[in-house]
Design a protein around this motif. Structure first.
Motif, short mmCIF file in Angstrom:
data_model
loop_
_atom_site.label_atom_id
_atom_site.label_comp_id
_atom_site.label_asym_id
_atom_site.label_seq_id
_atom_site.Cartn_x
_atom_site.Cartn_y
_atom_site.Cartn_z
N ASP A 49 2.58 3.60 -2.09
CA ASP A 49 3.15 3.65 -3.44
C ASP A 49 2.03 3.90 -4.45
O ASP A 49 1.24 3.00 -4.76
N VAL A 50 1.94 5.13 -4.95
CA VAL A 50 0.89 5.50 -5.89
C VAL A 50 1.05 4.76 -7.22
O VAL A 50 0.07 4.46 -7.90
N ALA A 122 -1.52 -3.54 4.18
CA ALA A 122 -1.13 -3.03 2.86
C ALA A 122 0.08 -3.80 2.34
O ALA A 122 1.21 -3.56 2.80
N PRO A 123 -0.10 -4.71 1.39
CA PRO A 123 1.02 -5.53 0.90
C PRO A 123 2.15 -4.73 0.29
O PRO A 123 3.32 -5.13 0.39
N SER A 124 1.85 -3.63 -0.37
CA SER A 124 2.92 -2.85 -1.01
C SER A 124 3.77 -2.08 -0.01
O SER A 124 4.88 -1.65 -0.34
N LEU A 195 -5.42 -6.03 -15.61
CA LEU A 195 -5.01 -7.44 -15.67
C LEU A 195 -3.57 -7.57 -16.17
O LEU A 195 -2.79 -8.37 -15.64
N LEU A 196 -3.23 -6.78 -17.19
CA LEU A 196 -1.87 -6.81 -17.71
C LEU A 196 -0.87 -6.33 -16.66
O LEU A 196 0.21 -6.91 -16.50
N GLN A 202 3.64 -4.19 -12.42
CA GLN A 202 4.01 -2.78 -12.51
C GLN A 202 2.81 -1.93 -12.91
O GLN A 202 1.91 -2.41 -13.60
N TRP A 203 2.81 -0.67 -12.45
CA TRP A 203 1.84 0.35 -12.85
C TRP A 203 0.41 0.05 -12.38
O TRP A 203 -0.52 0.72 -12.81
N LEU A 204 0.23 -0.92 -11.51
CA LEU A 204 -1.12 -1.28 -11.08
C LEU A 204 -1.80 -0.13 -10.35
O LEU A 204 -2.99 0.12 -10.54
#
Length: 255
Positions: A49-50, A122-124, A195-196, A202-204
């Motif tokens: 997941d990019v 890979a957790p995602s 961090l946010l 999301q969006w990491l």
């Protein structure tokens, strides 16, 4: 009476820090390219997941092509250590510059740390891996990877900032003086955004890829600064009357 010649043994003309050997410039460029192996994920690792997946998941032990991604980090770290050490040994010693090259060397050490301490999985991609991570049933390598990854960003930003300060204060590396602090500021902003994103969940993935891309650009900017001084020193040596190894033109004595 004749004019006073330049002192023998001076490393570079006034206003320049000296020049590293050409191999250091080449190694720096190779390091920047090697650090960008994540760009290959669209071809080699399309399942990740990019948007939300960690870049580090590409080099997780159970992932295909993990050796390629880990190898990129390892090569980058090793070459940057060589480049930074060469700069410390061959360029003029000034406090901010010395601090910058030392921090860049630490960036290289932590990049090697990323390669030596990969994630287990890979957790995602795998719910089982995510559960193991949450329950802290992962290896030391998996847990310690977050330390090395954070340190890479920290030392990368710090080295760009300090080398930019050195460039401004000593009148060296105009290109680095102009763009180094900009990239460091962008990298810092991306760090806060990371961090946010972690808090929001999301969006990491996107932000992390931007972070690494900025670090790659930072290495290229540093490499260009080294290249321009190397080219200038080479040009000086080719001038008639230049003293070998100093980059200075020998001044003719006038009667």
């Amino acid at each position: 009476m004749g004019t006073r010649p330049h002192e023998v043994g001076t490393r570079s003309p006034a206003g320049r820090p000296g020049a590293v050997p050409g191999f250091a410039v080449v190694l720096n460029g190779v390091a920047a390219v090697a650090y960008a192996t994540f760009f290959l994920e669209h071809l080699l690792s399309p399942d990740l997941d990019v948007i939300n997946g960690y870049v580090s998941e590409l080099s997780a032990v159970d992932q295909p092509y993990d050796a390629l991604y880990s190898g990129g980090d390892f090569v980058t770290g090793l070459l940057i250590i060589i480049v930074a050490a060469t700069c410390l040994l061959t360029l003029r010693r000034r406090p901010w510059a010395t601090a910058g090259w030392t921090l860049l060397m630490l960036f290289g050490v932590c990049a090697i740390g990323d390669a030596v301490f990969p994630l287990d999985c890979a957790p995602s991609l795998e719910s089982r891996c995510a559960l193991l991570e949450r329950s802290e049933n992962v290896s030391f390598s998996h847990e310690f990877h977050s330390v090395t990854s954070s340190a890479v960003v920290m030392f990368g930003v710090a080295s760009l900032f300090t080398l930019s300060i050195a460039a401004h204060r000593y009148g060296w590396w105009p290109f680095l003086a102009r763009w180094g602090w900009v990239l460091a500021a962008l990298e810092s902003a991306a760090g806060f955004a990371t961090l946010l994103a972690m808090l929001l969940g999301q969006w990491l993935g996107i932000i992390q890829r931007i972070q690494i891309g900025i670090l790659c650009l930072g290495l290229l900017v540093i490499g260009w600064a080294l290249y321009t001084d190397w080219r200038a020193a080479r040009s000086d040596r080719r001038r008639p009357g230049a003293e070998p190894g100093t980059g200075h033109e020998r001044e003719e004595a006038t009667p």
